[in-house]
Scaffold this motif. Structure first.
Motif, PDB file in Angstrom:
ATOM      1  N   TYR A 199      38.855  48.175  43.147  1.00 43.71           N
ATOM      2  CA  TYR A 199      37.885  47.578  42.082  1.00 43.71           C
ATOM      3  C   TYR A 199      37.252  47.621  43.148  1.00 43.71           C
ATOM      4  O   TYR A 199      36.477  46.349  43.880  1.00 43.71           O
ATOM      5  CB  TYR A 199      38.137  47.039  40.774  1.00 43.71           C
ATOM      6  N   THR A 228      35.715  51.391  39.661  1.00 37.67           N
ATOM      7  CA  THR A 228      34.231  50.566  39.844  1.00 37.67           C
ATOM      8  C   THR A 228      33.625  49.270  38.321  1.00 37.67           C
ATOM      9  O   THR A 228      33.624  50.502  37.284  1.00 37.67           O
ATOM     10  CB  THR A 228      33.107  51.449  40.162  1.00 37.67           C
ATOM     11  N   LYS A 229      33.134  48.588  38.332  1.00 35.46           N
ATOM     12  CA  LYS A 229      32.544  48.695  37.251  1.00 35.46           C
ATOM     13  C   LYS A 229      30.092  48.487  37.573  1.00 35.46           C
ATOM     14  O   LYS A 229      29.773  47.764  39.129  1.00 35.46           O
ATOM     15  CB  LYS A 229      32.646  47.081  37.327  1.00 35.46           C
ATOM     16  N   PHE A 237      25.199  37.857  35.411  1.00 32.90           N
ATOM     17  CA  PHE A 237      25.144  36.464  35.074  1.00 32.90           C
ATOM     18  C   PHE A 237      25.943  36.341  33.676  1.00 32.90           C
ATOM     19  O   PHE A 237      26.458  34.995  33.045  1.00 32.90           O
ATOM     20  CB  PHE A 237      24.089  35.854  35.015  1.00 32.90           C
ATOM     21  N   HIS A 238      25.735  37.573  32.782  1.00 33.97           N
ATOM     22  CA  HIS A 238      26.623  37.587  31.481  1.00 33.97           C
ATOM     23  C   HIS A 238      27.707  37.900  31.093  1.00 33.97           C
ATOM     24  O   HIS A 238      27.416  38.171  30.373  1.00 33.97           O
ATOM     25  CB  HIS A 238      25.074  37.853  30.518  1.00 33.97           C
ATOM     26  N   GLY A 239      28.567  38.036  31.955  1.00 34.46           N
ATOM     27  CA  GLY A 239      29.589  38.127  32.187  1.00 34.46           C
ATOM     28  C   GLY A 239      30.518  37.930  33.272  1.00 34.46           C
ATOM     29  O   GLY A 239      31.805  37.384  33.386  1.00 34.46           O
ATOM     30  N   THR A 240      30.215  39.341  33.828  1.00 31.21           N
ATOM     31  CA  THR A 240      30.884  40.572  35.184  1.00 31.21           C
ATOM     32  C   THR A 240      30.882  39.343  35.939  1.00 31.21           C
ATOM     33  O   THR A 240      32.003  39.500  36.934  1.00 31.21           O
ATOM     34  CB  THR A 240      30.248  41.290  35.760  1.00 31.21           C
ATOM     35  N   ILE A 241      29.855  38.423  35.984  1.00 33.91           N
ATOM     36  CA  ILE A 241      29.931  36.534  37.246  1.00 33.91           C
ATOM     37  C   ILE A 241      31.686  36.114  37.150  1.00 33.91           C
ATOM     38  O   ILE A 241      32.133  35.294  38.478  1.00 33.91           O
ATOM     39  CB  ILE A 241      29.238  35.878  36.840  1.00 33.91           C
ATOM     40  N   GLU A 242      32.227  36.392  35.783  1.00 31.22           N
ATOM     41  CA  GLU A 242      33.600  35.240  36.110  1.00 31.22           C
ATOM     42  C   GLU A 242      34.634  36.103  36.644  1.00 31.22           C
ATOM     43  O   GLU A 242      36.357  35.647  36.914  1.00 31.22           O
ATOM     44  CB  GLU A 242      34.192  34.914  34.692  1.00 31.22           C
ATOM     45  N   LEU A 243      34.398  37.381  37.182  1.00 23.40           N
ATOM     46  CA  LEU A 243      35.231  38.662  37.600  1.00 23.40           C
ATOM     47  C   LEU A 243      35.203  38.176  38.536  1.00 23.40           C
ATOM     48  O   LEU A 243      36.592  38.342  40.143  1.00 23.40           O
ATOM     49  CB  LEU A 243      34.594  39.924  37.798  1.00 23.40           C
ATOM     50  N   VAL A 244      34.120  37.079  39.803  1.00 25.74           N
ATOM     51  CA  VAL A 244      33.871  37.154  41.084  1.00 25.74           C
ATOM     52  C   VAL A 244      34.973  35.905  41.716  1.00 25.74           C
ATOM     53  O   VAL A 244      35.248  34.599  41.218  1.00 25.74           O
ATOM     54  CB  VAL A 244      32.134  36.519  41.717  1.00 25.74           C
ATOM     55  N   GLU A 245      36.015  35.804  42.338  1.00 24.84           N
ATOM     56  CA  GLU A 245      36.569  35.100  43.070  1.00 24.84           C
ATOM     57  C   GLU A 245      36.806  35.972  44.352  1.00 24.84           C
ATOM     58  O   GLU A 245      36.796  37.357  44.663  1.00 24.84           O
ATOM     59  CB  GLU A 245      38.122  34.966  42.225  1.00 24.84           C
ATOM     60  N   VAL A 248      38.046  40.080  45.541  1.00 23.90           N
ATOM     61  CA  VAL A 248      37.310  41.145  44.664  1.00 23.90           C
ATOM     62  C   VAL A 248      35.809  41.564  45.532  1.00 23.90           C
ATOM     63  O   VAL A 248      35.285  40.068  45.920  1.00 23.90           O
ATOM     64  CB  VAL A 248      36.740  39.663  43.553  1.00 23.90           C
ATOM     65  N   PHE A 269      24.177  33.594  44.743  1.00 23.20           N
ATOM     66  CA  PHE A 269      24.774  33.233  43.902  1.00 23.20           C
ATOM     67  C   PHE A 269      26.324  33.872  44.706  1.00 23.20           C
ATOM     68  O   PHE A 269      27.431  32.779  44.686  1.00 23.20           O
ATOM     69  CB  PHE A 269      24.978  33.031  42.616  1.00 23.20           C
ATOM     70  N   TYR A 273      30.085  32.542  46.701  1.00 21.97           N
ATOM     71  CA  TYR A 273      31.568  32.494  46.398  1.00 21.97           C
ATOM     72  C   TYR A 273      32.653  33.383  46.766  1.00 21.97           C
ATOM     73  O   TYR A 273      33.982  33.262  46.330  1.00 21.97           O
ATOM     74  CB  TYR A 273      32.068  32.787  44.856  1.00 21.97           C
TER      75      TYR A 273
ATOM     76  N   MET B 217      32.425  43.459  28.126  1.00 26.22           N
ATOM     77  CA  MET B 217      32.012  42.255  29.798  1.00 26.22           C
ATOM     78  C   MET B 217      32.016  41.134  28.780  1.00 26.22           C
ATOM     79  O   MET B 217      32.433  39.751  29.733  1.00 26.22           O
ATOM     80  CB  MET B 217      30.048  42.853  29.780  1.00 26.22           C
ATOM     81  N   CYS B 218      30.971  40.948  27.606  1.00 33.02           N
ATOM     82  CA  CYS B 218      31.414  39.580  27.800  1.00 33.02           C
ATOM     83  C   CYS B 218      32.570  38.957  26.848  1.00 33.02           C
ATOM     84  O   CYS B 218      32.838  37.320  26.480  1.00 33.02           O
ATOM     85  CB  CYS B 218      30.322  39.014  26.057  1.00 33.02           C
ATOM     86  N   GLU B 221      35.701  40.896  30.347  1.00 29.66           N
ATOM     87  CA  GLU B 221      35.424  40.007  31.536  1.00 29.66           C
ATOM     88  C   GLU B 221      34.637  38.633  31.649  1.00 29.66           C
ATOM     89  O   GLU B 221      35.691  37.975  32.196  1.00 29.66           O
ATOM     90  CB  GLU B 221      33.885  40.877  32.902  1.00 29.66           C
ATOM     91  N   GLU B 222      33.879  37.920  31.211  1.00 29.56           N
ATOM     92  CA  GLU B 222      34.083  36.820  30.839  1.00 29.56           C
ATOM     93  C   GLU B 222      34.776  36.320  30.379  1.00 29.56           C
ATOM     94  O   GLU B 222      35.076  34.948  30.651  1.00 29.56           O
ATOM     95  CB  GLU B 222      32.954  36.295  29.675  1.00 29.56           C
ATOM     96  N   THR B 228      37.140  45.560  33.901  1.00 26.96           N
ATOM     97  CA  THR B 228      36.022  46.466  32.783  1.00 26.96           C
ATOM     98  C   THR B 228      35.216  48.043  33.541  1.00 26.96           C
ATOM     99  O   THR B 228      34.768  47.328  34.088  1.00 26.96           O
ATOM    100  CB  THR B 228      35.860  46.465  31.345  1.00 26.96           C
ATOM    101  N   LYS B 229      35.647  48.728  33.099  1.00 31.67           N
ATOM    102  CA  LYS B 229      34.203  49.739  33.096  1.00 31.67           C
ATOM    103  C   LYS B 229      33.877  50.002  31.364  1.00 31.67           C
ATOM    104  O   LYS B 229      35.091  50.543  31.169  1.00 31.67           O
ATOM    105  CB  LYS B 229      34.826  50.793  33.559  1.00 31.67           C
ATOM    106  N   ARG B 326      34.696  30.467  34.463  1.00 30.71           N
ATOM    107  CA  ARG B 326      34.752  29.940  36.383  1.00 30.71           C
ATOM    108  C   ARG B 326      33.011  29.301  36.461  1.00 30.71           C
ATOM    109  O   ARG B 326      33.126  28.111  37.481  1.00 30.71           O
ATOM    110  CB  ARG B 326      34.975  30.629  37.370  1.00 30.71           C
ATOM    111  N   TYR B 327      32.314  29.950  35.929  1.00 29.05           N
ATOM    112  CA  TYR B 327      31.065  29.584  36.716  1.00 29.05           C
ATOM    113  C   TYR B 327      30.039  29.387  35.092  1.00 29.05           C
ATOM    114  O   TYR B 327      29.318  28.305  35.141  1.00 29.05           O
ATOM    115  CB  TYR B 327      30.709  30.922  36.866  1.00 29.05           C
ATOM    116  N   TYR B 333      23.415  28.374  38.490  1.00 28.77           N
ATOM    117  CA  TYR B 333      22.045  30.000  39.091  1.00 28.77           C
ATOM    118  C   TYR B 333      21.488  30.627  38.852  1.00 28.77           C
ATOM    119  O   TYR B 333      20.995  30.037  37.529  1.00 28.77           O
ATOM    120  CB  TYR B 333      23.780  30.780  39.027  1.00 28.77           C
TER     121      TYR B 333
END
Lengths: 333, 333
Positions: A199, A228-229, A237-245, A248, A269, A273, B217-218, B221-222, B228-229, B326-327, B333
């Motif tokens: 992913y 992909t996303k 910053f409004h959702g996908t950010i939380e997947l970052v670790e 990934v 940002f 991370y 996304m919200c 993901e969040e 997701t896609k 997480r963030y 940010y």
């Protein structure tokens, strides 16, 4: 030795389009002389995404009324701003994309003027168009639109430097060769590192949104079967950010356009991370013969030259041809 | 026993908004009386996605000029159609979303009229707005916009049945309770089956694009950290389709709106190639007290009532609170 990189072919393919400059500019003159109230970009998939930077360019450089609408949606939703005073831009590599052809018929019935950018001669799309530019092996497709939209903006009083821009565009093919070479190490390293990644998150903004969306969907998904996303820099910053670790894979395409600041925020940002973060920044590449003031407009073709190195390397490293499909043109849908 | 489903609370939250109908309609009257040349929806993340069906509704029902622009992009790109004759709709649950507040200031400097839909009293956004509706615990947020945009369209001559629609909207909270109950088995089964899935493809079109994008996304993901896609129904065929095979989770939100045919095409295709395919179809649910002719407009809140059951069940089954981050609001940010 770069895989599938034929410098002379890239130059030749560019020259093929630039040689049509006079004809392309005549089309812009003709549609301006006829007059129009608004502009509509419509097509499907990668072809509409390819035109997104030009909707963007018109929006930031002028107050012309411009919209983009996916052809399949146009057909069922209609468009209450579509009249015989609408100027419609369409693109299709094959010239026969089902929904795009149907949309061309629909648009034509409304009396709108169609200008199309096509990959082949004698196509259904060509038949339906008032004007078309056929690029055949010419590349990049955007090259046509820089001249078409640039000249149109000049005619309307929004692009005083157009002549200088178009003159310098002669240097674009060589500049893109230079970008391809300069980006190869980073592109190859990316393809090596993420060849089996389950992913990938791809981020971009402004005039790189179309290229980012399209690379994720029409290259990584469609022709490499990688998941992909894609998300815009502010929306990240409004959702996908939380997947970052850690672990990934995140990639950012940085533009030199107006939204660079939004990309920078992502860069600042994500780098904190995860180590699995790659920034493809158009500003990293020299464009010999192109003035700095025009660079932002060219970010889309610069990033595509970089991303093309990523896909060619994926193709080789993964031993997965960019041309194989499970469904497209294999089964009916 | 449905997890986290308080029927009386849903009814009360709905009533809280419907009780403001007269005030909401007065806002629509006031902005129409003042007059406007064009409409701009701007906000960030889920809040702009929440308003997408209303941009859509205006577009298909009228020839008013309407645009949507992410607030962060508005700030750096500008908007050459934004003037003191622009009517701007904004939304923010917290009333203090950084980019949204900055965009409100920007828009105000241009002299535009701001109507906002906010979750709290006495917020920065409220301060900057010419008119605002505060929904507090009221739900769904879209309820406010059905009346605001519906009345505006009636005033402009594009929604003759508005009074009947708004009268029937009184039945919306009870109808959504009924949707919640009826969708529970399917929602729970989905959450059970895909609780550990590494990746989900979510598809939707037309007035369900906002809800689909936002749920992926919200929510997933969040607040569930699931990958997701999200992709529109027509665009699915231009790339993401190639990822479909046995074992890949695909979900489709079907609208009753104009683009249903595009969703049907996805349904017909995907069902042939994978068993991991779930269709959430708003047409499956009765809406007592709502006339059939209005159902298409309500597809967004119907699908959200269904998807809310998916998220509540994910939360319980995965033992992952919808509130942990997480963030977001944890780091800068």
């Amino acid at each position: 030795m770069m895989v599938k990189f034929d410098e002379n072919q890239i130059l030749k393919n560019g020259e093929y389009i630039y040689a049509q400059r006079a004809e392309i500019e005549k089309i812009a003159d003709a549609v301006c002389e006829k007059g129009f109230d608004n502009i509509l970009f419509t097509s499907s998939g990668g072809s509409l995404a390819m035109m997104q930077p030009f909707d963007y360019m018109i929006s930031v450089m002028s107050n012309l009324n411009v919209q983009s609408q996916i052809s399949a949606e146009l057909l069922v939703e209609g468009n209450n701003h579509l009249t015989d005073k609408t100027l419609v831009f369409m693109a299709s590599k094959s010239g026969d994309t089902k929904e795009t052809v149907a949309a061309a018929k629909y648009v034509k019935e409304k009396g709108a003027t169609i200008v199309s950018v096509l990959g082949v001669d004698n196509s259904p799309m060509g038949e339906l168009s008032d004007y078309s530019v056929v690029y055949k092996d010419g590349r990049p497709q955007e090259y046509v639109l820089y001249m078409l939209i640039g000249k149109l903006l000049e005619n309307k009083g929004f692009f005083d430097d157009y002549k200088q821009f178009a003159d310098e565009l002669k240097n674009l093919p060589a500049a893109l060769v230079s970008v391809g070479k300069a980006s190869e190490p980073k592109a190859r390293a990316y393809a090596e590192k993420y060849k089996d990644d389950p992913y990938q998150i791809w981020i971009g903004s402004g005039n790189l949104w179309g290229p980012t969306y399209s690379f994720a969907m029409c290259v990584l998904e469609e022709s490499q079967w990688l998941r992909t996303k894609s998300v815009t820099s502010p929306e990240f910053f409004h959702g996908t950010i939380e997947l970052v670790e850690k672990g990934v894979c995140v990639a950012l395409n940085m533009t030199e356009g107006q939204t660079r600041k939004l990309d920078q925020r992502v860069k600042d940002f994500v780098g904190q991370y995860t180590d699995d973060f790659t920034v493809f920044d158009t500003a990293d590449y020299e464009l010999p013969g192109i003035s700095d003031k025009f660079r932002w407009m060219l970010s889309p073709v610069v990033i595509n030259a970089v991303l093309s190195r990523v896909s060619k390397n994926f193709e080789q490293i993964r031993d997965h041809s960019l041309d194989i499909r499970r469904y497209y043109r294999k089964v009916e849908y």
